[in-house]
Design a protein around this motif. Structure first.
Motif, short mmCIF file in Angstrom:
data_model
loop_
_atom_site.label_atom_id
_atom_site.label_comp_id
_atom_site.label_asym_id
_atom_site.label_seq_id
_atom_site.Cartn_x
_atom_site.Cartn_y
_atom_site.Cartn_z
N LYS A 1 -11.14 -6.42 3.09
CA LYS A 1 -10.57 -5.11 2.79
C LYS A 1 -9.81 -4.57 3.99
O LYS A 1 -10.02 -5.02 5.13
CB LYS A 1 -11.69 -4.14 2.39
CG LYS A 1 -12.73 -3.91 3.49
CD LYS A 1 -13.82 -2.98 3.02
CE LYS A 1 -14.85 -2.73 4.13
NZ LYS A 1 -15.91 -1.80 3.68
N GLN B 1 -6.29 10.36 4.21
CA GLN B 1 -7.19 9.27 4.59
C GLN B 1 -8.60 9.62 4.13
O GLN B 1 -9.05 10.76 4.30
CB GLN B 1 -7.17 9.05 6.11
CG GLN B 1 -8.05 7.90 6.55
CD GLN B 1 -7.97 7.64 8.04
OE1 GLN B 1 -6.96 7.93 8.67
NE2 GLN B 1 -9.03 7.10 8.62
N ASN C 1 -5.06 2.96 -2.23
CA ASN C 1 -4.03 2.22 -1.49
C ASN C 1 -3.05 1.49 -2.39
O ASN C 1 -1.83 1.54 -2.19
CB ASN C 1 -4.68 1.22 -0.55
CG ASN C 1 -5.55 1.86 0.50
OD1 ASN C 1 -6.18 2.89 0.25
ND2 ASN C 1 -5.62 1.26 1.68
N VAL D 1 -15.90 6.50 0.74
CA VAL D 1 -15.68 5.12 0.32
C VAL D 1 -17.01 4.47 -0.05
O VAL D 1 -17.12 3.77 -1.06
CB VAL D 1 -14.99 4.31 1.43
CG1 VAL D 1 -14.88 2.84 1.04
CG2 VAL D 1 -13.60 4.89 1.72
N PRO E 1 -12.68 9.55 4.18
CA PRO E 1 -13.79 9.32 5.10
C PRO E 1 -14.63 8.14 4.63
O PRO E 1 -14.72 7.85 3.43
CB PRO E 1 -14.57 10.63 5.05
CG PRO E 1 -14.23 11.24 3.73
CD PRO E 1 -12.81 10.84 3.45
N GLU E 2 -15.27 7.46 5.55
CA GLU E 2 -16.07 6.28 5.22
C GLU E 2 -17.21 6.62 4.27
O GLU E 2 -17.60 5.82 3.43
CB GLU E 2 -16.61 5.65 6.49
CG GLU E 2 -17.29 4.31 6.28
CD GLU E 2 -16.37 3.26 5.70
OE1 GLU E 2 -16.84 2.44 4.89
OE2 GLU E 2 -15.17 3.28 6.05
N ALA F 1 -8.64 -1.79 6.91
CA ALA F 1 -9.45 -1.00 7.83
C ALA F 1 -9.65 0.43 7.33
O ALA F 1 -10.70 1.04 7.59
CB ALA F 1 -8.81 -0.99 9.21
N LYS F 2 -8.67 0.97 6.62
CA LYS F 2 -8.74 2.35 6.15
C LYS F 2 -8.31 2.44 4.69
O LYS F 2 -7.47 1.66 4.23
CB LYS F 2 -7.84 3.25 7.01
CG LYS F 2 -8.23 3.30 8.49
CD LYS F 2 -7.26 4.15 9.28
CE LYS F 2 -7.62 4.16 10.76
NZ LYS F 2 -6.67 4.97 11.57
N PHE F 3 -8.89 3.41 4.01
CA PHE F 3 -8.51 3.66 2.62
C PHE F 3 -7.91 5.06 2.52
O PHE F 3 -8.30 5.98 3.25
CB PHE F 3 -9.72 3.54 1.69
CG PHE F 3 -10.17 2.13 1.50
CD1 PHE F 3 -9.53 1.29 0.60
CD2 PHE F 3 -11.24 1.61 2.23
CE1 PHE F 3 -9.93 -0.02 0.43
CE2 PHE F 3 -11.66 0.30 2.06
CZ PHE F 3 -11.00 -0.52 1.16
N TYR F 4 -6.97 5.18 1.56
CA TYR F 4 -6.25 6.44 1.41
C TYR F 4 -6.27 6.89 -0.05
O TYR F 4 -6.29 6.05 -0.98
CB TYR F 4 -4.80 6.28 1.87
CG TYR F 4 -4.67 6.02 3.35
CD1 TYR F 4 -4.42 7.04 4.25
CD2 TYR F 4 -4.80 4.72 3.86
CE1 TYR F 4 -4.30 6.80 5.61
CE2 TYR F 4 -4.69 4.46 5.21
CZ TYR F 4 -4.44 5.52 6.09
OH TYR F 4 -4.33 5.26 7.43
N GLN G 1 0.85 -1.19 0.00
CA GLN G 1 0.00 0.00 0.00
C GLN G 1 0.89 1.25 0.00
O GLN G 1 1.91 1.29 0.70
CB GLN G 1 -0.90 0.01 1.23
CG GLN G 1 -1.90 -1.12 1.27
CD GLN G 1 -2.74 -1.07 2.53
OE1 GLN G 1 -3.90 -0.69 2.50
NE2 GLN G 1 -2.14 -1.46 3.65
N GLN H 1 0.60 4.16 1.29
CA GLN H 1 0.80 4.84 2.57
C GLN H 1 1.76 4.07 3.47
O GLN H 1 2.29 4.64 4.44
CB GLN H 1 -0.54 5.06 3.29
CG GLN H 1 -1.15 3.85 3.94
CD GLN H 1 -1.97 3.01 2.98
OE1 GLN H 1 -1.99 3.27 1.78
NE2 GLN H 1 -2.66 2.01 3.51
#
Length: 392
Positions: free
Chosen positions: A176, A29, A124, A35, A31-32, A178-181, A10, A12
């Motif tokens: 997936k 980052q 990512n 996404v 926000p949900e 936990a976080k997407f960037y 990834q 990041q």
């Protein structure tokens, strides 16, 4: 393949470590809510409302409506049928309201300005290369938040990041991260596609280098091949060997005119990573495969003639355009085409219906049947006879 090997690729994760040998990038980052918007696949295709008034498609044709005058306005007629279905619920045919992400938009605007006014977006793992066709420039160049969203929303590669990143992992617990960037990478107008290369590392040793853009033949690479191979090999030993964290991995680089090397990306070994001019068996990537590359050297492959191009590996188009696997759109189309061709072949084959009468001449008539009509001697009425059983 392990989850940690995919996670390590990834942007990041790896960019802070190799920032000095990569291109300038700013990462945010997501926000949900954003996404969820990218994953939404029902209803109309709506771009977010821009708080800055930006438009991802500024050159599109918009209908022109005359300005309404006061006399053109009619108050609500209570007798007219409204959208209420009687139970207080509105019908689903009302226009959907575009979403808005003002905070993220402002952050993206600031980053674009800091990176010179133009950027390439990336999640990512993946950049939306398959959606480049939909942009006004036909490239990944973005100058506004709206253009970034248009590419992300239109990309199958992005959907892979959001839903299927760990599908090839034997130890996966989640589908997936936990976080997407969102990574915004500086756009360089003068980058030459023939100077981008994919490099394969097995057992922490460089074993293969492939031309990245394999759909075009670049004659200049023939003269520079040996020099470029040495430059990339030296760069790997000085900057990446033993530092990435995985024994087996793939990385993409760009070689500048003055011989500097910039890391563009890292990818996991095998799975959904394209081996381009190699196969994973040749690289020793599959169990039982017969590798042809030794552990003490590397092989450098380029397109050496126009006959060697690989048009099937074009990536700057929607995945559906090149996917011919079972169940794909192309597979269904080709099946239907075969069925239609078979039907036309059957109907165009004209057979002769033969009327056979004992003690008389045989009369042949043109028809479209596979049967022979034999006349009964006493009644002169015909009966159908299997053409395969008749004697010739």
């Amino acid at each position: 393949m392990k989850v940690e090997e995919v996670t390590r690729c990834q942007i990041q994760e790896w960019y802070p470590k190799f920032k000095s040998v990569s291109i300038k990038t700013i990462i945010h980052q997501l926000p949900e809510s954003f996404v969820s918007y990218l994953l939404q696949d029902s209803g109309p295709f709506l771009l977010p409302t821009s708080v800055l008034g930006d438009d991802a498609l500024p050159n599109r044709i918009r209908p022109q409506f005359p300005c309404l005058q006061a006399e053109d306005y009619h108050p609500w007629d209570e007798e007219e049928e409204d959208d209420d279905n009687g139970d207080g619920q509105l019908e689903e045919n009302q226009e959907s309201t575009p979403p808005s992400f003002p905070e993220l938009e402002l952050k993206v605007k600031e980053s674009i300005e800091a990176l010179g006014g133009s950027v390439i977006p990336k999640l990512n793992w993946s950049a939306p290369k398959d959606a480049a066709w939909i942009s006004t420039s036909g490239t990944l160049k973005c100058t506004s938040f709206s253009e970034v969203v248009l590419l992300l929303k239109s990309s199958d590669s992005v959907v892979h990041d959001l839903c299927h990143a760990f599908d090839s992992c034997e130890d996966k617990l989640d589908d997936k991260p936990a976080k997407f960037y969102l990574a915004l990478r500086k756009w360089y107008a003068g980058m030459r596609p023939e100077m981008e290369f994919r490099c394969f590392v097995r057992g922490e040793s460089l074993v293969g280098i492939s031309q990245r853009e394999v759909t075009v033949f670049y004659p200049a690479l023939l003269e520079e091949k040996k020099k470029i191979g040495a430059i990339i090999s030296n760069f790997f030993e000085a900057n990446l060997a033993g530092k990435f964290g995985s024994d087996n991995y793939v990385f993409d680089v760009y070689v500048t005119k003055d011989g500097r090397v910039k890391v563009l990306d890292f990818n996991p070994w095998g799975a959904f990573t394209l081996p381009l001019l190699f196969s994973w068996d040749e690289l020793g990537g599959n169990s039982g495969g017969q590798k042809i590359i030794s552990d003490n050297t590397f092989e450098f492959r380029i397109i050496e003639s126009k006959c060697g191009v690989r048009p099937g590996l074009k990536t700057a188009v929607p995945y559906d355009y090149i996917d011919t696997s079972a169940g794909s759109g192309w597979d269904e189309f080709l099946r239907r085409a075969d069925d239609e061709t078979r039907k036309q072949s059957n109907t165009s084959h004209i057979h002769r219906t033969i009327y056979c009468y004992p003690h008389s001449q045989t009369i042949a008539a043109v028809g479209t049947t596979n049967t022979t009509l034999m006349a009964d001697e006493s009644t002169r009425r015909g009966r159908l006879v299997d053409p395969e059983a008749r004697e010739t």
